[in-house]
Scaffold this motif. Structure first.
Motif, PDB file in Angstrom:
ATOM      1  N   PRO A 418      -3.251  12.813   5.757  1.00 53.90           N
ATOM      2  CA  PRO A 418      -4.093  11.911   4.958  1.00 53.90           C
ATOM      3  C   PRO A 418      -3.589  11.766   3.523  1.00 53.90           C
ATOM      4  O   PRO A 418      -2.991  12.692   2.961  1.00 53.90           O
ATOM      5  N   ILE A 419      -3.818  10.589   2.912  1.00 50.73           N
ATOM      6  CA  ILE A 419      -3.437  10.385   1.514  1.00 50.73           C
ATOM      7  C   ILE A 419      -4.466  11.031   0.591  1.00 50.73           C
ATOM      8  O   ILE A 419      -4.276  11.082  -0.628  1.00 50.73           O
ATOM      9  N   GLY A 420      -5.555  11.501   1.140  1.00 49.26           N
ATOM     10  CA  GLY A 420      -6.588  12.211   0.399  1.00 49.26           C
ATOM     11  C   GLY A 420      -7.593  12.758   1.389  1.00 49.26           C
ATOM     12  O   GLY A 420      -7.658  12.299   2.529  1.00 49.26           O
ATOM     13  N   TYR A 430      -4.010   5.730  -4.588  1.00 48.57           N
ATOM     14  CA  TYR A 430      -2.797   6.432  -4.157  1.00 48.57           C
ATOM     15  C   TYR A 430      -1.532   5.697  -4.598  1.00 48.57           C
ATOM     16  O   TYR A 430      -0.562   6.317  -5.031  1.00 48.57           O
ATOM     17  N   THR A 431      -1.537   4.382  -4.504  1.00 45.53           N
ATOM     18  CA  THR A 431      -0.339   3.606  -4.844  1.00 45.53           C
ATOM     19  C   THR A 431      -0.183   3.373  -6.345  1.00 45.53           C
ATOM     20  O   THR A 431       0.843   2.867  -6.789  1.00 45.53           O
ATOM     21  N   GLY A 432      -1.194   3.717  -7.139  1.00 46.19           N
ATOM     22  CA  GLY A 432      -1.139   3.456  -8.577  1.00 46.19           C
ATOM     23  C   GLY A 432      -1.594   2.054  -8.926  1.00 46.19           C
ATOM     24  O   GLY A 432      -1.608   1.662 -10.097  1.00 46.19           O
ATOM     25  N   LEU A 433      -2.000   1.298  -7.932  1.00 52.73           N
ATOM     26  CA  LEU A 433      -2.439  -0.076  -8.131  1.00 52.73           C
ATOM     27  C   LEU A 433      -3.717  -0.139  -8.954  1.00 52.73           C
ATOM     28  O   LEU A 433      -3.918  -1.059  -9.765  1.00 52.73           O
ATOM     29  N   PHE A 434      -4.591   0.834  -8.786  1.00 45.27           N
ATOM     30  CA  PHE A 434      -5.894   0.788  -9.438  1.00 45.27           C
ATOM     31  C   PHE A 434      -5.779   0.898 -10.957  1.00 45.27           C
ATOM     32  O   PHE A 434      -6.589   0.321 -11.692  1.00 45.27           O
ATOM     33  N   VAL A 564       0.916   3.504   4.019  1.00 45.29           N
ATOM     34  CA  VAL A 564       0.544   3.460   2.601  1.00 45.29           C
ATOM     35  C   VAL A 564       1.589   4.217   1.781  1.00 45.29           C
ATOM     36  O   VAL A 564       2.017   3.777   0.708  1.00 45.29           O
ATOM     37  N   LYS A 565       2.019   5.379   2.296  1.00 44.31           N
ATOM     38  CA  LYS A 565       3.052   6.161   1.604  1.00 44.31           C
ATOM     39  C   LYS A 565       4.372   5.395   1.549  1.00 44.31           C
ATOM     40  O   LYS A 565       5.077   5.406   0.524  1.00 44.31           O
ATOM     41  N   LEU A 566       4.729   4.734   2.655  1.00 46.21           N
ATOM     42  CA  LEU A 566       5.953   3.935   2.679  1.00 46.21           C
ATOM     43  C   LEU A 566       5.891   2.810   1.653  1.00 46.21           C
ATOM     44  O   LEU A 566       6.858   2.551   0.933  1.00 46.21           O
TER      45      LEU A 566
END
Length: 676
Positions: A418-420, A430-434, A564-566
Motif C-alpha cells: 500500500p502507498i499508505g 503520495y505523488t506530491g500533486l496535492f 501510482v508508484k510507477l
C-alpha cells in the motif's frame, strides 16, 4: 525460549554499527538518539566521553579498531561498574556517577517496556531474525526430536519439500506390524501431499511460515486443503486469481485440478486474467468496458467461443487475436555495462554468478520456487538498497559481492504494498500533486483576502481541516475482535475541511471538490497549469484515469498502488542511472492494462534506466530485451541459471521450461504482425 517459533527477533549489532570504519565522532552508531558527533552537550556524547576517559580510547578511532572489550561495552553496557559522567548545561555543570546501560541493552529494555506500537516498530528496524539458541531453529525440545522415523526426526521431515516428503513417506521401510498401524496414516499423508503437488506447490517446504507465502501460494494451500476434504460435490468455490505466481508449466496442473473439482459436481467461480484459464473455462462473464466508474456492466457472457466473437468485449478481442500485444520492433543492447553478481548463495541459489545488463529491460523467469525472488529481492535489491540508498538493512552472506554498482545512483523498488495504511494517504499526497494544488488555492483572490496560505488547505494540520475528524473525513470505529471500520464524519460529511476553507473556490470548485475528482476530470480541469498537468498525465498514462485524487490508499488494490508508484517515478527527472525492480507487476492486470504497463517499462528503459522484472506473464517476457531463466525446477532442484539472452535465444534452449512455452508465442505473434 522461542515458544516453538524456532526464531527470535534480536537487536542486530550489524545494523547498529553498519559501517565499522567510522568512529564514534563520525556517528558509527547508527541509532536515533545515540549519534554523538562532536556535540558536547548531547547525552550520548557525555556517556561516550566518559567511557573514552574511563577505558582509555579515542572517540576518533574507527569502531573496528577499538578493543573488543570496548566494543562490547558500547553495545551491552558496563554492568555494575559506574562511570564518572561530566555534564554541561545552561543551568550549570557538574559530574555524576552511573553505570552505562549500552546501546543494544537500552533498545531491548525500551522494546520490552513500551506499549506504543509506533515505538516498537521503530526499534524493530534494528532487529533481525536469528535461530533460537536452544532449539537451533527446530522448534521442539530434544526429547521430541529424539523420536525418529527411518532416521528422520519430525523437524527434519518438516524441512523437506512437498516432493521430498512424499518420496520419504512412500518409501518407508516398515515391519508387517508397523505397516498395519501406519497404513491409513501413510495413505492420508501421501494424498494430502499429492494435492499440494497438484496445485503447483511441490517446491514448498512443510515448515515454510504462512506469513512468507505469496497470496497465490496461500490460496493454493487452501485449495489443496479443500481437495483433501473430499466434499459432497455440491460446493461453490470462489477463487481470486489462483494463477498468481505460477509458471505456465505449473498452471496446467492447477487447471487440471480445478477441472477435477468441477467434474465431481462442484461449481467453481474464478476471477482471472490468465488466457489459458479463460480458454479452459466452461462459461465466461466479462465485466467492463473500462475500470472504476467506467465499468460495472456485463459486456459479454457465454462460452469462450462466444466471448471471442463479441465485438464489444475487449477480453474477447485479445482472446481471439484480433488485438494483441505486439513484439518490439527491436531489442536494446547494453554494450559493456553489466551488474555482476558473484557467488549468490541465499536460500536455494547454488553459488551462482549472474550478469544483469544495465540500461535495458530484463525479465527474470523460471518455474515457481526456482530462485527468482532470492536472486533479485534477497541478493540484488537488498545489497543495492544498502549500498546506494543507505538502507539500515545489512545483507548477510548472500553473495561474494556485486560489481558495477558504481554505474548506478539509486534503486527503486516498485512493489504492490500500500502507498499508505490509513485513509489519510491518497494518490494526490503520495505523488506530491496535492502540494501543487494547495498552492493554486492559496493564490486565489478569496484566499489572499482571508490571509490563507497553502497550509490552510492541508488536512494534516490545524486551521483549515475539520477538527471533528482531524481531516480524515472519516471516523474510525474500533471493533475489538473484528477489523476496525470507518464511517463518514457527521460534521464535515466526509469533506475533510471546515466551512471557511470550503468557501474558497478555484474555477468554482472547492479543495474538497478537487479531491473528489477522478484523474481524468482533474487532467481537464488543471490543463492550463503545466506542472500539475504533467503529474496527472502520468497517472492517466498508467491506466489510472478512473481513480479519485483523494481516494484513500486503503481502497486501492495492489496493482493500483504499484501503478501510482510507477507514475510518481515517471513524473520525476530520470538520471538514466536508476535500477527499477518489480516483482510480478502483472498481478491483477487485464491484458489491456499489461499493454499500458509495458509501455511504461519501455519508457523507463528508453531513458537509459535499468528495469528488472520477475515475471511469469509471457506477454511481458516476450517484450523484454534480455531474459535470465532460473531453474530447472523449484526448491532444491532450482537455484541455477538455465538460459540467458534475448527471448529468441532463450526460446531455443530445450532445457528451459520458459523457452518451451515462449517459442510458440514468439512464432504466433510474428505471424500476427505479418498479417497485420
Amino acid at each position: 525460549c522461542c515458544s516453538g517459533l524456532g526464531m527470535l527477533m534480536k537487536i542486530d549489532p550489524d545494523i547498529i554499527v553498519p559501517d565499522k570504519s567510522l568512529s564514534l565522532n563520525q556517528n558509527a552508531i547508527n541509532v536515533s538518539g545515540w549519534q554523538s558527533g562532536k556535540n558536547g552537550g548531547s547525552m550520548s556524547n557525555m556517556y561516550f566521553s566518559a567511557l573514552a576517559e574511563h577505558y582509555g580510547f579515542s572517540m576518533d578511532t574507527p569502531f573496528i579498531e577499538l578493543p573488543k572489550k570496548v566494543q562490547e561495552i558500547l553495545l551491552y553496557g558496563t554492568g555494575e561498574e559506574k562511570l564518572e559522567v561530566k555534564y554541561q548545561r545552561e543551568f550549570g555543570s557538574g559530574t555524576f556517577k552511573t553505570a552505562f546501560e549500552g546501546v543494544i541493552t537500552n533498545l531491548e529494555r525500551r522494546y520490552r517496556e513500551t506499549t506504543s506500537d509506533a515505538a516498537k516498530q521503530d526499534i524493530e528496524a534494528y532487529m533481525s531474525n536469528i535461530p533460537c539458541p536452544e532449539c537451533r531453529g527446530k522448534r521442539l525440545k530434544p526429547e521430541s526430536l529424539a523420536v525418529t522415523v527411518n532416521g528422520a526426526s519430525i523437524a527434519e521431515m518438516s524441512d523437506m519439500t512437498v516432493t521430498e516428503a512424499r518420496r520419504f513417506i512412500t518409501s518407508l521401510k516398515l515391519t508387517d506390524t508397523e505397516r498395519m498401524i501406519a497404513e491409513r496414516i501413510q495413505k492420508e499423508i501421501d494424498a494430502r501431499l499429492g494435492f499440494l503437488e497438484n496445485v503447483g506447490l511441490d517446491y514448498l517446504t512443510l515448515s515454510r511460515g504462512a506469513c512468507t507465502l505469496s497470496g497465490g501460494e496461500a490460496q493454493r494451500v487452501k485449495l489443496a486443503n479443500e481437495l483433501a476434504r473430499r466434499g459432497t460435490g455440491k460446493t461453490v468455490y470462489i477463487l481470486d486469481e489462483p494463477s498468481i505466481g505460477l509458471h505456465q508449466r505449473d498452471n496446467a496442473r492447477l487447471l487440471s485440478t480445478l477441472k477435477g473439482m468441477r467434474d465431481m459436481g462442484n461449481t467453481l467461480i474464478v476471477v482471472e486474467h490468465d488466457e489459458e484459464t479463460m480458454l479452459d473455462a466452461d462459461y465466461i462473464v466479462d465485466i467492463g468496458p473500462g475500470a472504476g466508474e467506467h465499468g460495472g456492466r456485463v459486456i459479454a457472457q457465454g462460452t469462450p467461443e462466444e466471448i471471442m466473437a463479441s465485438e464489444n468485449s475487449i477480453t474477447g478481442q485479445y482472446l481471439s487475436g484480433r488485438r494483441f500485444i505486439p513484439l518490439p520492433e527491436s531489442r536494446r543492447r547494453n554494450g559493456d555495462k553489466w551488474l555482476r553478481v558473484k557467488c549468490a548463495r541465499v536460500n536455494n541459489l547454488k553459488n551462482i554468478d549472474v550478469d544483469i545488463p544495465l540500461g535495458v529491460f530484463t525479465c527474470v523467469t523460471g518455474v515457481s520456487g526456482s530462485g527468482k525472488s532470492s536472486l533479485v529481492n534477497e541478493v540484488v535489491k537488498k545489497t543495492l538498497l544498502h549500498d546506494l540508498n543507505r538502507a539500515k538493512y545489512i545483507p548477510k552472506d548472500v553473495c561474494d559481492g556485486i560489481e558495477g554498482i558504481e554505474q548506478l545512483d539509486k534503486i527503486i523498488d516498485i512493489d504492490q504494498s500500500p502507498i499508505g495504511r490509513t485513509p489519510r494517504s491518497n494518490p494526490a499526497t503520495y505523488t506530491g500533486l496535492f502540494d501543487m494544488i494547495r498552492d493554486v488555492f492559496a493564490m486565489t483572490p478569496d484566499a489572499k483576502v482571508r490571509g490563507y496560505s497553502n497550509g490552510r488547505f492541508s488536512f494534516n494540520v490545524k486551521g483549515g481541516r475539520c477538527e471533528a475528524c482531524h481531516g480524515d473525513g472519516m471516523l474510525k470505529i474500533e471493533m475489538h475482535f473484528l477489523p476496525d471500520i470507518y464511517v463518514p464524519c457527521e460534521v464535515c460529511k466526509g469533506k475533510r475541511y471546515n466551512r471557511e476553507t470550503l468557501e474558497v473556490k478555484y474555477k468554482g470548485r472547492s479543495i474538497s471538490d478537487v479531491l473528489d475528482m477522478t484523474v481524468e476530470e482533474a487532467l481537464e480541469f488543471f490543463r492550463p497549469i503545466e506542472k500539475i498537468k504533467r503529474k496527472l498525465q502520468t497517472l492517466y498514462d498508467v491506466g489510472l484515469g478512473y481513480i479519485r485524487l483523494g481516494q484513500p490508499s486503503t481502497q486501492l488494490s495492489g496493482g493500483e498502488a504499484q501503478r501510482v508508484k510507477l507514475a510518481t517515478e515517471l513524473s520525476r527527472r530520470d538520471t538514466g542511472k536508476t535500477l527499477y525492480v518489480l516483482d510480478e507487476p502483472t498481478t491483477g492486470l487485464h491484458v489491456a492494462d499489461v499493454q499500458r504497463l509495458l509501455d511504461i517499462l519501455q519508457r523507463l528503459a528508453d531513458g537509459g534506466s535499468t528495469v528488472v522484472v520477475i515475471e511469469h506473464n509471457l506477454d511481458v517476457i516476450k517484450c523484454a530485451d534480455y531474459i535470465i531463466d532460473m531453474g530447472p525446477e523449484g526448491g532444491a532442484g532450482g537455484g541455477t541459471v538455465i538460459a540467458k539472452g534475448t527471448p529468441e535465444e532463450v526460446a531455443k534452449v530445450k532445457e528451459s521450461y520458459t523457452g518451451q512455452y515462449l517459442a510458440p508465442i514468439l512464432h504466433r505473434d510474428a505471424e500476427r504482425t505479418k498479417r497485420k
